[in-house]
Design a protein around this motif. Structure first.
Motif, PDB file in Angstrom:
ATOM      1  N   LYS A  93       0.853  -1.186   0.000  1.00 16.50           N
ATOM      2  CA  LYS A  93       0.000   0.000   0.000  1.00 16.50           C
ATOM      3  C   LYS A  93       0.883   1.228   0.000  1.00 16.50           C
ATOM      4  O   LYS A  93       1.914   1.256   0.676  1.00 16.50           O
ATOM      5  N   ASN A  94       0.486   2.208  -0.747  1.00 13.92           N
ATOM      6  CA  ASN A  94       1.150   3.499  -0.695  1.00 13.92           C
ATOM      7  C   ASN A  94       0.268   4.413   0.144  1.00 13.92           C
ATOM      8  O   ASN A  94      -0.932   4.503  -0.103  1.00 13.92           O
ATOM      9  N   GLU A  95       0.855   5.046   1.142  1.00 17.07           N
ATOM     10  CA  GLU A  95       0.101   5.897   2.068  1.00 17.07           C
ATOM     11  C   GLU A  95       0.779   7.257   2.187  1.00 17.07           C
ATOM     12  O   GLU A  95       1.996   7.321   2.328  1.00 17.07           O
ATOM     13  N   THR A  96      -0.028   8.288   2.127  1.00 21.71           N
ATOM     14  CA  THR A  96       0.458   9.620   2.449  1.00 21.71           C
ATOM     15  C   THR A  96      -0.216  10.003   3.755  1.00 21.71           C
ATOM     16  O   THR A  96      -1.437  10.155   3.807  1.00 21.71           O
ATOM     17  N   PHE A  97       0.562  10.087   4.809  1.00 21.93           N
ATOM     18  CA  PHE A  97       0.024  10.391   6.121  1.00 21.93           C
ATOM     19  C   PHE A  97      -0.072  11.899   6.303  1.00 21.93           C
ATOM     20  O   PHE A  97       0.804  12.642   5.847  1.00 21.93           O
ATOM     21  N   SER A  98      -1.115  12.301   6.979  1.00 19.49           N
ATOM     22  CA  SER A  98      -1.280  13.721   7.284  1.00 19.49           C
ATOM     23  C   SER A  98      -0.342  14.088   8.425  1.00 19.49           C
ATOM     24  O   SER A  98       0.509  13.307   8.820  1.00 19.49           O
ATOM     25  N   ARG A  99      -0.541  15.258   8.973  1.00 19.21           N
ATOM     26  CA  ARG A  99       0.306  15.670  10.088  1.00 19.21           C
ATOM     27  C   ARG A  99       0.068  14.814  11.326  1.00 19.21           C
ATOM     28  O   ARG A  99       0.787  14.896  12.304  1.00 19.21           O
TER      29      ARG A  99
END
Length: 127
Positions: free
Chosen positions: A36-42
């Motif tokens: 999985k590719n994930e872009t995490f928020s702050r």
């Protein structure tokens, strides 16, 4: 077979070592079950306070790649991957948390896999 979550963090990708990390994972005998590719928020992922190296400042600089891996001794092999990448980078143990996450032990590995991947996702990849 045991499972382990390996997270390729944004800083490792920025250094152009994402493909090297995946090659190293495979060369150690780990099978990639799911990615999985994930872009995490702050905000760090829910429950992330239980994971060493999941501090939000190490995850929020771009896309992270989460890999569910499997092998007879997945955690030990994941640690070998981390050591090899650390040698390539020439960084300390402390600095390694910016680049790659591997589980500390089998209990943590099981929790992490369940946190980020469903049984269906893992089963679909192994059948």
């Amino acid at each position: 077979m045991k499972k382990a979550l390996i997270v390729i963090k944004p800083e490792l990708s920025k250094k152009g070592l994402m493909n090297k990390a995946i090659e190293t994972i495979k060369s150690k005998g780990l099978v990639i079950l799911c990615q999985k590719n994930e872009t995490f928020s702050r905000y760090a992922p829910k429950g992330a306070e239980k994971f060493h190296g999941f501090e939000k400042r190490y995850l929020t600089g771009g896309e992270s790649i989460l890999l569910a891996t499997s092998a007879d001794d997945a955690v030990k092999l994941a640690k070998q991957v981390s050591s090899e990448i650390q040698n390539i980078l020439g960084v300390s143990d402390n600095e390694m948390q910016y680049f790659l996450h591997v589980p500390d032990n089998n209990e943590v590995a099981k929790y992490e896999i369940m946190r980020f991947f469903t049984e269906k996702e893992l089963k679909d990849k192994t059948n």
